[in-house]
Motif scaffolding. Structure first.
Motif, PDB file in Angstrom:
ATOM      1  N   ILE A  24       2.609   7.615  12.073  1.00 51.10           N
ATOM      2  CA  ILE A  24       2.833   8.515  10.765  1.00 51.10           C
ATOM      3  C   ILE A  24       0.665   8.906  10.771  1.00 51.10           C
ATOM      4  O   ILE A  24       1.122  10.041  10.551  1.00 51.10           O
TER       5      ILE A  24
ATOM      6  N   LEU B  70      -0.259  10.918  13.666  1.00 52.49           N
ATOM      7  CA  LEU B  70       0.610  12.335  13.557  1.00 52.49           C
ATOM      8  C   LEU B  70      -0.097  13.155  12.353  1.00 52.49           C
ATOM      9  O   LEU B  70      -0.333  14.479  12.642  1.00 52.49           O
ATOM     10  N   GLY B  71      -0.365  13.023  10.830  1.00 50.03           N
ATOM     11  CA  GLY B  71      -1.193  13.635  10.405  1.00 50.03           C
ATOM     12  C   GLY B  71      -2.936  14.019  10.404  1.00 50.03           C
ATOM     13  O   GLY B  71      -2.794  14.550   9.966  1.00 50.03           O
TER      14      GLY B  71
ATOM     15  N   SER C  98       0.868  16.980   7.300  1.00 51.87           N
ATOM     16  CA  SER C  98       0.061  16.294   7.418  1.00 51.87           C
ATOM     17  C   SER C  98       0.068  15.112   5.766  1.00 51.87           C
ATOM     18  O   SER C  98       0.025  14.232   5.989  1.00 51.87           O
TER      19      SER C  98
ATOM     20  N   THR D 252       2.941  13.030   6.034  1.00 51.76           N
ATOM     21  CA  THR D 252       2.656  12.137   6.405  1.00 51.76           C
ATOM     22  C   THR D 252       2.235  10.779   5.534  1.00 51.76           C
ATOM     23  O   THR D 252       2.110   9.866   5.687  1.00 51.76           O
TER      24      THR D 252
ATOM     25  N   TRP E 252       4.325   9.796   3.005  1.00 47.06           N
ATOM     26  CA  TRP E 252       4.910   8.440   3.426  1.00 47.06           C
ATOM     27  C   TRP E 252       4.614   7.078   3.817  1.00 47.06           C
ATOM     28  O   TRP E 252       5.159   6.064   3.463  1.00 47.06           O
ATOM     29  N   SER E 253       3.163   6.981   3.821  1.00 48.63           N
ATOM     30  CA  SER E 253       2.322   6.231   3.428  1.00 48.63           C
ATOM     31  C   SER E 253       2.302   5.373   3.298  1.00 48.63           C
ATOM     32  O   SER E 253       1.998   4.105   2.891  1.00 48.63           O
TER      33      SER E 253
ATOM     34  N   PHE F  60      -6.836   8.959   7.287  1.00 44.08           N
ATOM     35  CA  PHE F  60      -5.776   8.424   7.686  1.00 44.08           C
ATOM     36  C   PHE F  60      -6.259   7.542   8.322  1.00 44.08           C
ATOM     37  O   PHE F  60      -5.643   7.313   9.847  1.00 44.08           O
TER      38      PHE F  60
END
Length: 654
Positions: free
Chosen positions: A2, A5-6, A53, A56, A59-60, A147
């Motif tokens: 994830i 991806l961000g 982005s 993500t 969500w983390s 990230f």
């Protein structure tokens, strides 16, 4: 994957932003319709990529992915979900991602709500915004990647700064950033007008609602930050001239000058060069604020970063933006005409004086904020510039500005007769004198500063009311039938009057007591009695708290129980104060729990603050005035007419 991806989405956004900037500006310069048309879908793509982005990273935080370094540094397994989500912008890296979300969101809004504007103008505006976004994306990707992984992942996170575990964090940064970043739109319109060589009233008409919207958000952001500090820090202050507070106040001052100058440029085609310079300055000062907060040069509860590399990058971005903008301005400004002429006594002259006073006030705040930093950087020692300097310099500059606030709306464009002004303003003048002389005596203590401030507030408020009544009589229509832009001006000015009353009375008549209180002790403040009953322990989701129990009463009648807290967070050794406040719109009784002294006794700080709510009510009224102004139907009709004018001008130029 994830987080990866961000990160990838941000890289893709960088390429889209660069393409948007280069292709759109080149297409506008060459008249290439295909390249011009690329700007709007590119702005939409940028916004969607940054939304994904941002999602993500959020969500983390939600799933407590402590293998992401930023999540581990700003979250904890015991942190409530609400604060885990707001922790996304609780640190440096995430706050920059929020900035990018706002930046691309404003660009998307321009592409969405500028369909009535010529495509070539929109392409130039979006091209400039694309290059600005690319600069911040480079900053994030090269120095502030949210990230990055940390391996092996820690079992638990370090937790969010306890100061930020508050409902204020959810709303304060987004509102503030909406204001900061929103001024990039006014900046982009100014640069687009310079590139096109068309510094007429048309670009001001297009830019004005965007500048007003940015000012609205910045006003709310500053007000909410003031309220947050007031109840969260426990020292009872609503403004301390902190350097980071100043970094948001400086662009607000210049932005206020900008929205007034845009009105003159739109109505009379005057102040054209000055208005462009203000648009450049407002956004440049927003970047300066970002530098102060993120460079590590300041130590503050508001500051985000201590990495000098980040400060150097923002300073470079600031230099590029300011340098290139001023260079373009220097090339174009000499070719711009003076615009409509006006007399010494006219609305234009009054607004010009207003602009100068606001600009000088901003300069004074900049000097007081940056001078200690320069002294420290040169190794000449530590210097502290605090409230005494700012109050001494700032207040005298605001007195004439407040005086002119009631005069400007009743003065005619081009030329105004003093006899007409006297006719409109004699009632506000008499009311101001009466209130200024009598009110301080009625409040129990007379002082020149309180008398002057209340007189100025009455002068503005009475002028607003009389102006509204006179117009309703002249048009024989009701209040709601008046143009929204005109109503917005008066509501905003009324907000200033309410704000001045709040500041004056709380500074002139507040009381503060630091007392030792054991169970059964009583202290009096502002005609109220507070009886200390004791302290008990309480368990929070990620903290332990000592909760005070204090009875608030008046004349023997119990009003309510107050429960100030002293919290100890499990991830921090620093105790946090949670004040208890009883408010009724006319005063606050404010209680903060200090330290345990022993034998059940505690140190307690008690404040009585009259009319302190009016400070924030005034700010809300100012923002409401801005909202009414940008909602005006007549303005949207003008935009349709302006499109036809601009198209004719573009055709003639071609």
């Amino acid at each position: 994957m994830i987080a990866e991806l961000g990160h990838l989405l941000l890289i893709l956004t960088l390429f889209v932003a660069l393409a948007q900037g280069v292709i759109a500006l080149t297409g506008a310069a060459r008249g290439n319709a295909v390249w011009i048309a690329f700007a709007k879908p590119a702005a939409t793509a940028q916004f969607l990529l940054v939304i994904l982005s941002f999602a993500t990273l959020t969500w983390s935080f939600v799933i407590k992915d402590f293998s992401v370094a930023y999540v581990a540094q700003n979250s904890n397994s015991q942190l409530p979900l609400m604060y885990r989500m707001s922790a996304v912008w609780g640190g440096h890296e995430g706050s920059l991602l929020l900035w990018l979300l706002m930046q691309t969101g404003w660009a998307y809004a321009v592409s969405l709500f500028s369909r009535q504007l010529p495509d070539v103008m929109v392409a130039r505006v979006l091209g400039v915004l694309g290059l600005v976004t690319a600069g911040f994306l480079l900053f994030v990707l090269l120095t502030s990647n949210p990230f990055e992984r940390i391996l092996p992942a820690p079992i638990d996170g370090m937790d969010l700064n306890p100061l930020l575990q508050d409902i204020g964090l959810i709303f304060h940064p987004p509102l503030l950033y909406m204001g900061y970043v929103g001024f990039s739109v006014a900046f982009a319109f100014a640069i687009a007008a310079l590139l096109a060589g068309q510094l007429d009233s048309t670009w001001a008409r297009w830019s004005r609602p965007w500048a007003t919207a940015a000012w609205l958000f910045l006003t709310l952001g500053i007000a909410l930050g003031s309220w947050w500090a007031y109840y969260e820090l426990g020292w009872g202050g609503w403004w301390f001239w902190d350097p980071v507070e100043n970094s948001s106040f400086i662009p607000w001052l210049v932005g206020t000058a900008l929205i007034h100058s845009l009105a003159v440029t739109e109505k009379r085609a005057s102040f054209k060069n000055w208005t462009v310079l203000l648009a450049i300055s407002t956004f440049s000062l927003s970047l300066l604020g970002a530098f102060l907060v993120r460079s590590g040069v300041l130590t503050s509860v508001h500051a985000f970063a201590t990495d000098p590399r980040r400060g150097v990058f923002i300073l470079m971005l600031f230099t590029v933006v300011v340098g290139s903008s001023l260079f373009l301005f220097a090339l174009r400004a000499p070719k711009v005409g003076m615009g409509g002429r006006f007399e010494l006594i006219s609305r234009e002259s009054l607004l010009l004086v207003n602009n100068v006073l606001l600009a000088v006030a901003a300069g004074a705040v900049i000097l007081g904020t940056l001078y200690p930093l320069f002294i420290d950087a040169l190794g000449l020692g530590k210097l502290s510039v605090g409230p005494p300097y700012f109050n001494t310099v700032f207040v005298p500059l605001m007195v004439p500005a407040l005086l002119l606030m009631a005069v400007g709306p009743v003065a005619n464009w081009k030329s105004a007769k003093i006899s007409v002004l006297v006719k409109h303003l004699h009632i506000p003048a008499v009311a101001a004198v009466v209130v200024g002389v009598a009110a301080p005596f009625m409040l129990g203590r007379w002082s020149p500063l309180v008398a002057l401030s209340l007189a100025l507030a009455t002068w503005i408020a009475t002028g607003v009311v009389k102006g509204i009544v006179d117009r309703m009589r002249a048009t024989r229509t009701g209040l709601l039938a008046q143009p929204l832009s005109w109503l917005g001006m008066h509501v905003g000015h009324l907000g200033v009057a309410v704000f001045v009353v709040g500041v004056t009375l709380v500074m002139g008549y507040e009381t503060e007591q630091d007392v030792r209180m054991a169970p059964g002790n009583t202290v009096s403040t502002g005609g109220y009695e507070l009886t200390f009953l004791g302290v008990s322990k309480a368990q929070g989701p990620n903290y332990m708290a000592d909760v005070g129990d204090i009875t608030l009463s008046r004349n023997g009648r119990v009003l309510r129980q107050l429960h100030p807290e002293k919290r100890s967070y499990m991830s921090s050794e620093m105790p946090m104060t949670e004040a208890a406040i009883d408010a009724n719109g006319l005063r606050h009784v404010y209680v903060a729990l200090g330290e345990s002294i022993g034998d059940g006794a505690w140190s307690v700080r008690v404040y009585y603050k009259p009319f302190v709510d009016w400070i924030w009510i005034g700010c809300i009224l100012m923002a409401l005035g801005g909202l009414l102004a940008i909602s005006d139907r007549r303005y949207r009709l003008k935009k349709r007419r302006a499109q036809k004018t601009a198209l004719v001008t573009e055709g003639a130029t071609a």
